[in-house]
Scaffold this motif. Structure first.
Motif, PDB file in Angstrom:
ATOM      1  N   ASP A   1     -20.966  13.638  -0.770  1.00  0.00           N
ATOM      2  CA  ASP A   1     -20.092  12.451  -1.359  1.00  0.00           C
ATOM      3  C   ASP A   1     -20.080  12.009  -2.836  1.00  0.00           C
ATOM      4  O   ASP A   1     -19.122  11.412  -3.145  1.00  0.00           O
ATOM      5  N   VAL A   2     -20.840  12.805  -3.527  1.00  0.00           N
ATOM      6  CA  VAL A   2     -20.467  12.737  -4.984  1.00  0.00           C
ATOM      7  C   VAL A   2     -19.356  13.449  -5.504  1.00  0.00           C
ATOM      8  O   VAL A   2     -18.779  13.203  -6.415  1.00  0.00           O
ATOM      9  N   THR A   3     -19.332  14.631  -4.790  1.00  0.00           N
ATOM     10  CA  THR A   3     -18.034  15.842  -5.379  1.00  0.00           C
ATOM     11  C   THR A   3     -16.878  15.989  -4.208  1.00  0.00           C
ATOM     12  O   THR A   3     -15.904  16.333  -4.750  1.00  0.00           O
ATOM     13  N   ILE A   4     -17.187  15.635  -3.267  1.00  0.00           N
ATOM     14  CA  ILE A   4     -16.145  16.043  -2.224  1.00  0.00           C
ATOM     15  C   ILE A   4     -14.835  15.100  -2.378  1.00  0.00           C
ATOM     16  O   ILE A   4     -13.817  15.440  -2.069  1.00  0.00           O
ATOM     17  N   VAL A   5     -15.063  13.911  -3.264  1.00  0.00           N
ATOM     18  CA  VAL A   5     -13.957  13.101  -3.242  1.00  0.00           C
ATOM     19  C   VAL A   5     -12.953  13.739  -4.438  1.00  0.00           C
ATOM     20  O   VAL A   5     -11.614  13.436  -4.295  1.00  0.00           O
ATOM     21  N   ASN A   6     -13.625  14.339  -5.325  1.00  0.00           N
ATOM     22  CA  ASN A   6     -12.663  14.997  -6.497  1.00  0.00           C
ATOM     23  C   ASN A   6     -11.554  15.689  -5.994  1.00  0.00           C
ATOM     24  O   ASN A   6     -10.470  15.701  -6.372  1.00  0.00           O
ATOM     25  N   THR A   7     -11.881  16.782  -5.017  1.00  0.00           N
ATOM     26  CA  THR A   7     -10.605  17.161  -4.417  1.00  0.00           C
ATOM     27  C   THR A   7      -9.628  16.628  -3.584  1.00  0.00           C
ATOM     28  O   THR A   7      -8.516  16.884  -3.741  1.00  0.00           O
ATOM     29  N   ALA A   8     -10.230  15.419  -3.021  1.00  0.00           N
ATOM     30  CA  ALA A   8      -9.513  14.695  -2.146  1.00  0.00           C
ATOM     31  C   ALA A   8      -8.593  13.528  -3.125  1.00  0.00           C
ATOM     32  O   ALA A   8      -7.813  12.880  -2.454  1.00  0.00           O
ATOM     33  N   LEU A   9      -9.006  13.348  -4.258  1.00  0.00           N
ATOM     34  CA  LEU A   9      -8.706  12.215  -5.082  1.00  0.00           C
ATOM     35  C   LEU A   9      -7.095  12.276  -5.176  1.00  0.00           C
ATOM     36  O   LEU A   9      -6.436  11.334  -5.036  1.00  0.00           O
ATOM     37  N   PRO A  10      -6.397  13.215  -5.348  1.00  0.00           N
ATOM     38  CA  PRO A  10      -5.010  13.366  -5.513  1.00  0.00           C
ATOM     39  C   PRO A  10      -4.365  12.809  -4.322  1.00  0.00           C
ATOM     40  O   PRO A  10      -3.339  12.080  -4.275  1.00  0.00           O
ATOM     41  N   ALA A  11      -4.737  13.248  -2.963  1.00  0.00           N
ATOM     42  CA  ALA A  11      -4.359  12.762  -1.763  1.00  0.00           C
ATOM     43  C   ALA A  11      -4.504  11.293  -1.510  1.00  0.00           C
ATOM     44  O   ALA A  11      -3.590  10.536  -1.262  1.00  0.00           O
ATOM     45  N   ILE A  12      -5.550  10.762  -1.842  1.00  0.00           N
ATOM     46  CA  ILE A  12      -6.051   9.486  -1.868  1.00  0.00           C
ATOM     47  C   ILE A  12      -5.093   8.601  -2.770  1.00  0.00           C
ATOM     48  O   ILE A  12      -4.571   7.432  -2.275  1.00  0.00           O
ATOM     49  N   THR A  13      -5.113   9.023  -3.945  1.00  0.00           N
ATOM     50  CA  THR A  13      -3.969   8.256  -4.962  1.00  0.00           C
ATOM     51  C   THR A  13      -2.546   8.183  -4.487  1.00  0.00           C
ATOM     52  O   THR A  13      -2.198   7.197  -4.584  1.00  0.00           O
ATOM     53  N   THR A  14      -2.302   9.297  -4.085  1.00  0.00           N
ATOM     54  CA  THR A  14      -0.736   9.082  -3.404  1.00  0.00           C
ATOM     55  C   THR A  14      -0.692   8.283  -2.382  1.00  0.00           C
ATOM     56  O   THR A  14       0.131   7.369  -1.899  1.00  0.00           O
TER      57      THR A  14
ATOM     58  N   GLY B   1     -28.174  20.650  -4.254  1.00  0.00           N
ATOM     59  CA  GLY B   1     -27.209  21.552  -5.148  1.00  0.00           C
ATOM     60  C   GLY B   1     -26.209  22.150  -4.256  1.00  0.00           C
ATOM     61  O   GLY B   1     -24.846  22.085  -4.790  1.00  0.00           O
ATOM     62  N   PHE B   2     -26.443  22.908  -3.098  1.00  0.00           N
ATOM     63  CA  PHE B   2     -25.330  23.351  -2.303  1.00  0.00           C
ATOM     64  C   PHE B   2     -24.454  22.345  -1.889  1.00  0.00           C
ATOM     65  O   PHE B   2     -23.024  22.599  -1.952  1.00  0.00           O
ATOM     66  N   ALA B   3     -24.874  20.997  -1.612  1.00  0.00           N
ATOM     67  CA  ALA B   3     -23.782  20.005  -1.042  1.00  0.00           C
ATOM     68  C   ALA B   3     -23.018  19.709  -2.236  1.00  0.00           C
ATOM     69  O   ALA B   3     -21.941  19.526  -2.231  1.00  0.00           O
ATOM     70  N   GLY B   4     -23.434  19.399  -3.386  1.00  0.00           N
ATOM     71  CA  GLY B   4     -22.452  19.291  -4.698  1.00  0.00           C
ATOM     72  C   GLY B   4     -21.602  20.412  -4.633  1.00  0.00           C
ATOM     73  O   GLY B   4     -20.643  20.239  -5.134  1.00  0.00           O
ATOM     74  N   LEU B   5     -22.047  21.631  -4.666  1.00  0.00           N
ATOM     75  CA  LEU B   5     -21.141  22.851  -5.055  1.00  0.00           C
ATOM     76  C   LEU B   5     -20.254  22.959  -3.719  1.00  0.00           C
ATOM     77  O   LEU B   5     -19.022  23.239  -3.822  1.00  0.00           O
ATOM     78  N   LEU B   6     -20.674  22.546  -2.452  1.00  0.00           N
ATOM     79  CA  LEU B   6     -19.549  22.625  -1.380  1.00  0.00           C
ATOM     80  C   LEU B   6     -18.817  21.489  -1.275  1.00  0.00           C
ATOM     81  O   LEU B   6     -17.548  21.743  -0.727  1.00  0.00           O
ATOM     82  N   GLY B   7     -18.818  20.340  -1.904  1.00  0.00           N
ATOM     83  CA  GLY B   7     -17.968  19.448  -1.901  1.00  0.00           C
ATOM     84  C   GLY B   7     -16.519  19.633  -2.234  1.00  0.00           C
ATOM     85  O   GLY B   7     -15.716  19.334  -1.426  1.00  0.00           O
ATOM     86  N   PRO B   8     -16.217  20.200  -3.377  1.00  0.00           N
ATOM     87  CA  PRO B   8     -14.863  20.529  -3.532  1.00  0.00           C
ATOM     88  C   PRO B   8     -14.330  21.433  -2.602  1.00  0.00           C
ATOM     89  O   PRO B   8     -13.059  21.258  -2.297  1.00  0.00           O
TER      90      PRO B   8
END
Length: 481
Positions: free
Chosen positions: A33-46, A152-159
């Protein structure tokens, strides 16, 4: 090996491993949940029409709340019982995740993320103490390596997972699914912990140290909030003053903790942990690496999507070799460290930095036109270096501590990690949010590579695993919690 009144053995048997699985699921949820939001942020913003300030808080509000509440959450766990605190936190985190996934406004999502961060701290602050209690000393290297690898794997898998979920649009959920995926994970983690997690009660009830709680929270909040304001408004007097005040509050906090320790009043932060060389040097390295990694993931996500115009799915595909390389590095790192010691960690960071610089040069030469097949091998090696470094770090850092000290480090270590996350993200945001250009990406990623090389040099000061002193274990407590 000890046996509790419930008949569950906590010495590395099947019950302990099943309880450990529940803990790993909680670690996975916290970190993804630290990194998964980064990729989804543009969709959330829109979708939610989030402002720049709300975008930043959706990402950093979680880490800020997490960092500010880890220490008191660890002390509450020591007083009320690690099992009880862990179970309550799993329920709260799962419920907050559902709230995030059903939010229909950016302001509501920010609040839900903050609650999620507080609940995540309740889980994370118990984990090291739980692992120490569940397993005998000879298994600590293995379980802490698995703990670090999962984190570490969770952080990498997030995006990657975030991009896949947003693109797949399962049941029309879109970005909502990046939070709702925690529901089944939380249910399984709770069920395993409820059934198999049985711990001996602490031998004493340490005081809460309310002054330490307030001072540490003020310090962390002021530092990270001030840096966030610098991102939003530039280097103006007010946010700079907030950061300066936070540093002063930090000095007051350290003074208070030293005095509490001398009085035997149960300080919130055990400063004597830093007398151990591995923990002291490791704290510096962990702070630097978590800041570096968070900044890297965020910078890559923004660079690929905003600068190079990758879709969320293509972003996930582009980062897949990195995750695969990190997994390979994680698997090989124990063998490599056993053969060459901490030099392997330093070498992993240097490899990571070299690949980042190679990527920067490539996108500038091609003017942003990327052949993903051609880039797959360097991206894999970049992840490999990160995996080789990250997985052995925590076992090496904690090797010189006894079980009581590890229990005290249960809240402190993830606090150090989250300080690194928050500071790294805030410092990057202060420059990068206003530099969504190829030139801005070049500067930030080059700076990340330089920091990685410096951090590699500091890593060499860590003690090699075979030279770290092992302290005697305390006698187990007879009571059952």
């Amino acid at each position: 090996m000890t046996e509790t009144a419930t008949g569950i053995r906590t010495g590395g048997g099947p019950g302990a491993w099943l309880a450990f699985t529940g803990c790993l699921l909680s670690v996975f949820m916290q970190m993804i949940d630290v990194t998964i939001v980064n990729t989804a942020l543009p969709a959330i913003t829109t979708d939610l029409r989030a402002t720049s300030a709300q975008q930043l808080l959706i990402v950093s509000g979680y880490s800020l709340a997490f960092a500010c509440t880890l220490l008191p959450a660890a002390r509450l766990g020591a007083r009320a019982g690690r099992r009880r605190m862990f179970l309550l936190a799993v329920v709260a985190f799962t419920a907050a995740s559902v709230w995030c996934g059903t939010a229909d406004g950016a302001g509501e999502l920010v609040i839900a993320r903050i609650v999620q961060g507080v609940a995540g701290a309740g889980m994370a602050a118990q984990t090291i103490a739980v692992l120490t209690a569940l397993f005998p000393r000879e298994l600590h290297t293995t379980v802490f390596a698995l703990y670090g690898a999962t984190s570490g794997f969770a952080g990498l898998l997030g995006p990657i997972l975030g991009g896949g979920l947003v693109t797949a649009d399962i049941a029309g959920l879109g970005w909502h699914s990046v939070f709702l995926m925690n529901l089944p994970l939380g249910i399984v983690a709770f069920a395993l912990a409820w059934r198999y997690l049985r711990l001996d009660a602490p031998p004493r009830r340490a005081p809460m140290d309310p002054a330490g709680v307030v001072l540490s929270a003020v310090t962390l909040f002021g530092l990270l909030y001030g840096l966030s304001e610098i991102h939003l408004h530039g280097w103006r007097p007010l946010p700079c003053s907030i950061v300066a005040a936070a540093l002063v509050a930090g000095a007051v906090t350290l003074r208070h903790e030293r005095r509490a320790d001398r009085r035997g009043a149960g300080p919130l932060v055990r400063l004597d942990l830093f007398a151990d060389r591995g923990f002291a040097v490791g704290s510096i390295v962990v702070t630097g690496f978590f800041g570096l990694f968070t900044a890297f993931v965020f910078a890559i996500s923004i660079t690929l999507q905003d600068v190079l115009q990758f879709s969320p799915l293509r972003t996930g595909i582009a980062m897949t070799p990195f995750a695969l390389g990190a997994g390979a590095g994680a698997l090989l790192s124990p063998v490599l460290v056993k053969r060459w010691g901490v030099r392997v960690l330093a070498g992993g960071l240097v490899l990571y930095a070299a690949c980042v610089l190679m990527g920067v040069a490539y996108v500038n030469i091609t003017d942003g036109r990327v052949n993903m097949l051609l880039c797959a091998a360097p991206v894999f090696l970049c992840g490999f270096g990160a995996g080789v470094f990250a997985v052995p770090l925590q076992p090496i850092m904690l090797a010189g501590l006894d079980d009581e000290q590890m229990s005290e480090a249960s809240g402190l270590l993830p606090t150090i990690e989250q300080i690194g996350n928050g500071v790294g993200l805030a410092l990057l945001s202060a420059a990068f949010f206003r530099a969504h250009t190829l030139g801005g990406s070049t500067v930030m990623l080059s700076a990340i590579a330089v920091v990685a090389v410096v951090l590699a040099a500091v890593t060499l000061a860590l003690p090699d695993p075979d030279t770290a002193p092992v302290r005697p274990l305390p006698a187990p407590a007879p009571a059952v919690n």
